[in-house]
Design a protein around this motif. Structure first.
Motif, PDB file in Angstrom:
ATOM      1  N   LEU A  94       0.779  -1.326   0.165  1.00  0.00           N
ATOM      2  CA  LEU A  94       0.003  -0.081  -0.071  1.00  0.00           C
ATOM      3  C   LEU A  94       0.834   1.145   0.096  1.00  0.00           C
ATOM      4  O   LEU A  94       0.583   2.255  -0.785  1.00  0.00           O
ATOM      5  CB  LEU A  94      -0.929   0.045   1.125  1.00  0.00           C
ATOM      6  CG  LEU A  94      -2.054  -1.139   1.238  1.00  0.00           C
ATOM      7  CD1 LEU A  94      -2.721  -1.243   2.529  1.00  0.00           C
ATOM      8  CD2 LEU A  94      -3.113  -0.759   0.275  1.00  0.00           C
ATOM      9  N   THR A  95       1.935   1.027   0.674  1.00  0.00           N
ATOM     10  CA  THR A  95       2.811   2.558   0.712  1.00  0.00           C
ATOM     11  C   THR A  95       3.656   2.757  -0.518  1.00  0.00           C
ATOM     12  O   THR A  95       3.634   3.709  -0.827  1.00  0.00           O
ATOM     13  CB  THR A  95       3.802   2.348   1.780  1.00  0.00           C
ATOM     14  OG1 THR A  95       3.159   2.083   3.305  1.00  0.00           O
ATOM     15  CG2 THR A  95       4.754   3.401   2.149  1.00  0.00           C
ATOM     16  N   ALA A  96       4.033   1.443  -1.104  1.00  0.00           N
ATOM     17  CA  ALA A  96       4.845   1.777  -2.434  1.00  0.00           C
ATOM     18  C   ALA A  96       3.859   2.202  -3.427  1.00  0.00           C
ATOM     19  O   ALA A  96       4.368   3.231  -3.999  1.00  0.00           O
ATOM     20  CB  ALA A  96       5.377   0.343  -2.685  1.00  0.00           C
ATOM     21  N   ALA A  97       2.453   1.760  -3.409  1.00  0.00           N
ATOM     22  CA  ALA A  97       1.658   2.062  -4.309  1.00  0.00           C
ATOM     23  C   ALA A  97       1.258   3.683  -4.166  1.00  0.00           C
ATOM     24  O   ALA A  97       1.124   4.438  -5.243  1.00  0.00           O
ATOM     25  CB  ALA A  97       0.496   1.390  -4.350  1.00  0.00           C
ATOM     26  N   HIS A  98       1.033   4.066  -2.996  1.00  0.00           N
ATOM     27  CA  HIS A  98       0.748   5.615  -2.443  1.00  0.00           C
ATOM     28  C   HIS A  98       1.903   6.477  -3.097  1.00  0.00           C
ATOM     29  O   HIS A  98       1.539   7.578  -3.664  1.00  0.00           O
ATOM     30  CB  HIS A  98       0.352   5.435  -1.112  1.00  0.00           C
ATOM     31  CG  HIS A  98       0.162   7.043  -0.737  1.00  0.00           C
ATOM     32  ND1 HIS A  98      -0.944   7.557  -0.987  1.00  0.00           N
ATOM     33  CD2 HIS A  98       0.903   7.733  -0.127  1.00  0.00           C
ATOM     34  CE1 HIS A  98      -0.899   8.767  -0.285  1.00  0.00           C
ATOM     35  NE2 HIS A  98       0.192   9.130  -0.126  1.00  0.00           N
ATOM     36  N   ILE A  99       3.228   6.019  -3.001  1.00  0.00           N
ATOM     37  CA  ILE A  99       4.036   7.150  -3.310  1.00  0.00           C
ATOM     38  C   ILE A  99       4.482   7.130  -4.755  1.00  0.00           C
ATOM     39  O   ILE A  99       5.051   8.195  -4.967  1.00  0.00           O
ATOM     40  CB  ILE A  99       5.416   6.936  -2.188  1.00  0.00           C
ATOM     41  CG1 ILE A  99       5.930   5.524  -2.587  1.00  0.00           C
ATOM     42  CG2 ILE A  99       5.485   6.959  -0.808  1.00  0.00           C
ATOM     43  CD1 ILE A  99       7.479   5.182  -2.040  1.00  0.00           C
ATOM     44  N   ARG A 100       4.274   6.204  -5.371  1.00  0.00           N
ATOM     45  CA  ARG A 100       4.167   6.194  -6.779  1.00  0.00           C
ATOM     46  C   ARG A 100       3.079   7.090  -7.478  1.00  0.00           C
ATOM     47  O   ARG A 100       3.507   7.971  -8.336  1.00  0.00           O
ATOM     48  CB  ARG A 100       4.251   4.746  -7.509  1.00  0.00           C
ATOM     49  CG  ARG A 100       5.351   3.750  -7.216  1.00  0.00           C
ATOM     50  CD  ARG A 100       5.319   2.805  -8.205  1.00  0.00           C
ATOM     51  NE  ARG A 100       4.092   2.014  -8.084  1.00  0.00           N
ATOM     52  CZ  ARG A 100       4.158   0.979  -7.152  1.00  0.00           C
ATOM     53  NH1 ARG A 100       4.958   0.448  -6.642  1.00  0.00           N
ATOM     54  NH2 ARG A 100       2.861   0.165  -7.135  1.00  0.00           N
ATOM     55  N   GLU A 101       1.885   6.977  -6.869  1.00  0.00           N
ATOM     56  CA  GLU A 101       0.803   7.569  -7.298  1.00  0.00           C
ATOM     57  C   GLU A 101       0.556   9.107  -6.784  1.00  0.00           C
ATOM     58  O   GLU A 101       0.053   9.737  -7.518  1.00  0.00           O
ATOM     59  CB  GLU A 101      -0.566   6.878  -7.131  1.00  0.00           C
ATOM     60  CG  GLU A 101      -0.521   5.355  -7.870  1.00  0.00           C
ATOM     61  CD  GLU A 101      -1.543   4.585  -7.105  1.00  0.00           C
ATOM     62  OE1 GLU A 101      -2.349   4.864  -6.216  1.00  0.00           O
ATOM     63  OE2 GLU A 101      -1.615   3.377  -7.393  1.00  0.00           O
ATOM     64  N   ARG A 102       0.907   9.366  -5.607  1.00  0.00           N
ATOM     65  CA  ARG A 102       0.960  10.584  -5.300  1.00  0.00           C
ATOM     66  C   ARG A 102       1.957  11.708  -5.669  1.00  0.00           C
ATOM     67  O   ARG A 102       3.132  11.381  -5.570  1.00  0.00           O
ATOM     68  CB  ARG A 102       1.296  10.629  -3.355  1.00  0.00           C
ATOM     69  CG  ARG A 102       0.931  11.913  -2.525  1.00  0.00           C
ATOM     70  CD  ARG A 102      -0.662  12.351  -2.730  1.00  0.00           C
ATOM     71  NE  ARG A 102      -0.670  13.521  -1.735  1.00  0.00           N
ATOM     72  CZ  ARG A 102      -1.601  14.295  -1.893  1.00  0.00           C
ATOM     73  NH1 ARG A 102      -2.816  13.960  -2.358  1.00  0.00           N
ATOM     74  NH2 ARG A 102      -1.744  15.294  -0.924  1.00  0.00           N
ATOM     75  N   VAL A 103       1.303  12.877  -6.107  1.00  0.00           N
ATOM     76  CA  VAL A 103       2.454  13.859  -6.568  1.00  0.00           C
ATOM     77  C   VAL A 103       2.341  15.120  -5.835  1.00  0.00           C
ATOM     78  O   VAL A 103       1.164  15.711  -5.421  1.00  0.00           O
ATOM     79  CB  VAL A 103       1.828  14.149  -8.082  1.00  0.00           C
ATOM     80  CG1 VAL A 103       2.565  15.416  -8.684  1.00  0.00           C
ATOM     81  CG2 VAL A 103       1.908  12.906  -9.034  1.00  0.00           C
ATOM     82  N   GLN A 104       3.677  15.758  -5.588  1.00  0.00           N
ATOM     83  CA  GLN A 104       3.651  16.708  -4.811  1.00  0.00           C
ATOM     84  C   GLN A 104       4.986  17.644  -5.489  1.00  0.00           C
ATOM     85  O   GLN A 104       5.719  17.072  -5.848  1.00  0.00           O
ATOM     86  CB  GLN A 104       4.073  16.400  -3.392  1.00  0.00           C
ATOM     87  CG  GLN A 104       3.779  17.520  -2.313  1.00  0.00           C
ATOM     88  CD  GLN A 104       3.789  16.931  -0.912  1.00  0.00           C
ATOM     89  OE1 GLN A 104       4.051  15.671  -0.709  1.00  0.00           O
ATOM     90  NE2 GLN A 104       3.321  17.745   0.068  1.00  0.00           N
ATOM     91  N   PHE A 105       4.482  18.936  -5.577  1.00  0.00           N
ATOM     92  CA  PHE A 105       5.249  19.797  -6.134  1.00  0.00           C
ATOM     93  C   PHE A 105       5.819  19.340  -7.499  1.00  0.00           C
ATOM     94  O   PHE A 105       6.848  19.314  -7.921  1.00  0.00           O
ATOM     95  CB  PHE A 105       6.749  20.015  -5.249  1.00  0.00           C
ATOM     96  CG  PHE A 105       6.441  20.445  -3.663  1.00  0.00           C
ATOM     97  CD1 PHE A 105       5.920  21.793  -3.584  1.00  0.00           C
ATOM     98  CD2 PHE A 105       6.781  19.504  -2.767  1.00  0.00           C
ATOM     99  CE1 PHE A 105       5.470  22.026  -2.154  1.00  0.00           C
ATOM    100  CE2 PHE A 105       6.419  19.994  -1.409  1.00  0.00           C
ATOM    101  CZ  PHE A 105       5.841  21.291  -1.170  1.00  0.00           C
ATOM    102  N   GLY A 106       4.669  18.844  -8.082  1.00  0.00           N
ATOM    103  CA  GLY A 106       5.049  18.475  -9.573  1.00  0.00           C
ATOM    104  C   GLY A 106       5.851  16.987  -9.815  1.00  0.00           C
ATOM    105  O   GLY A 106       6.173  16.660 -10.790  1.00  0.00           O
ATOM    106  N   ARG A 107       6.239  16.220  -8.594  1.00  0.00           N
ATOM    107  CA  ARG A 107       6.746  15.208  -8.652  1.00  0.00           C
ATOM    108  C   ARG A 107       6.034  13.852  -7.703  1.00  0.00           C
ATOM    109  O   ARG A 107       5.617  14.355  -6.842  1.00  0.00           O
ATOM    110  CB  ARG A 107       8.241  15.191  -8.253  1.00  0.00           C
ATOM    111  CG  ARG A 107       9.009  16.287  -8.880  1.00  0.00           C
ATOM    112  CD  ARG A 107      10.275  16.642  -8.310  1.00  0.00           C
ATOM    113  NE  ARG A 107      11.215  15.360  -8.159  1.00  0.00           N
ATOM    114  CZ  ARG A 107      12.160  15.429  -7.381  1.00  0.00           C
ATOM    115  NH1 ARG A 107      12.294  16.409  -6.618  1.00  0.00           N
ATOM    116  NH2 ARG A 107      13.171  14.790  -7.243  1.00  0.00           N
TER     117      ARG A 107
END
Length: 336
Positions: A202-215
């Motif tokens: 769940l964490t790996a999927a979230h940080i791949r999909e969540r965009v912050q400051f354009g990345r």
């Protein structure tokens, strides 16, 4: 068999998890549909009736924990059915069971006490292990009441009082009760690693999909380091749990090797719970702390299970005593 079994458990778990989306509640409800599927598939009494080995049991326990299954699979097969068989006590051939453990002193021809935090106390018959200094008294009790009690993950827990005549219970050696606790600790380690796997996914999927400051979050070095630390803790837990699985599989739960390996695993897994769950929630941000999020089901199970069948501190103390009692501590360190 293990690969086929793993595929079957994953398929059943995924279907059950998908059906429960949006239906999470406190306390968790026993999943009757899932139980029927598991029972039809022969997975509810795998070791107690089908002579499967602990390695196969671990596949089932870990897989169902990964999908946050709300059924007492470890309690039914590995604990209650096994204990009832040892004591020659009759239990239903179908349906869920659970187990209650309590310390007692036999007085005036009776055993009296209360078993605390009985898992899933209302779903089926309760096999009681009342442990004294030199004996384990076993009896089958009617289902109790959770009375609104549940652990951090929402799994029902309840206290079960008992007052039984000694001539109405089976008396077994104290070692049987010790093995029951070892089996329970072993099961919780396997289940926690399964919950860890869900948290990592769940964490790996979230940080791949969540965009912050354009990345995506996964592009940030600090996030990468946190995820690596989390995975490191999980793999350390998996390694010690694999040792416990192998020891139980090759030598039996009643062996000194299993005793040592389960103690080590309970310490390592218990110590990993805080960093793994903390990092997972940190990387998810605010969404990760909501009870409705799937992450909560994994991390809160891990935190709850870590204290069952002996806390991390209790097992660490026991491991230390093992080392002090060994004439050559190095043999203990290397597992020989």
């Amino acid at each position: 068999m293990s690969d086929e079994l793993k595929h079957l458990v994953d398929e059943i778990g995924e279907r059950s998890s998908a059906a429960r989306v949006g239906h999470h509640s406190l306390p968790e409800a026993f999943d009757e549909d899932l139980w029927r599927v598991l029972e039809t598939s022969g997975l509810t009494r795998l070791t107690s009736e089908q002579d499967a080995n602990p390695a196969d049991a671990a596949v089932v326990l870990g897989g169902l924990a990964r999908h946050a299954a709300t059924v007492p699979i470890a309690e039914t097969d590995l604990l209650a059915a096994w204990l009832a068989g040892k004591a020659d006590q009759e239990v239903p051939a179908e349906g869920p069971l659970t187990v209650a453990v309590a310390d007692v002193e036999a007085r005036d021809g009776r055993i009296v006490g209360t078993a605390a935090d009985v898992p899933w106390p209302a779903v089926g018959p309760v096999v009681l292990a009342a442990m004294s200094a030199d004996a384990t008294f076993v009896a089958v009790l009617d289902p109790g009441s959770a009375a609104g009690g549940y652990n951090l993950a929402g799994e029902p827990r309840g206290d079960l009082p008992f007052d039984l005549p000694l001539d109405g219970v089976a008396r077994l050696p104290r070692g049987v009760g010790d093995e029951l606790l070892r089996r329970g600790a072993w099961a919780r380690c396997v289940q926690i690693v399964g919950a860890f796997d869900a948290a990592v996914d769940l964490t790996a999927a979230h940080i791949r999909e969540r965009v912050q400051f354009g990345r995506p979050l996964s592009a940030f070095q600090a996030v990468q380091h946190s995820l690596a630390a989390m995975i490191g803790e999980v793999e350390r837990s998996r390694a010690t749990t694999a040792l416990a699985i192998a020891a139980a599989n090759d030598h039996g739960f009643d062996s000194p090797r299993a005793d040592f390996a389960v103690t080590v695993a309970k310490v390592a897994v218990g110590r990993a719970v805080a960093p793994v769950t903390t990092i997972a929630h940190q990387l998810h941000g605010a969404i990760g702390v909501t009870a409705e999020h799937q992450l909560w089901l994994a991390t809160m199970r891990a935190r709850s299970w870590a204290d069952e069948f002996g806390t991390t501190g209790q097992h660490a103390t026991r491991l230390g005593r093992m080392a002090l009692a060994d004439d050559d501590a190095w043999n203990l360190v290397v597992g020989s």
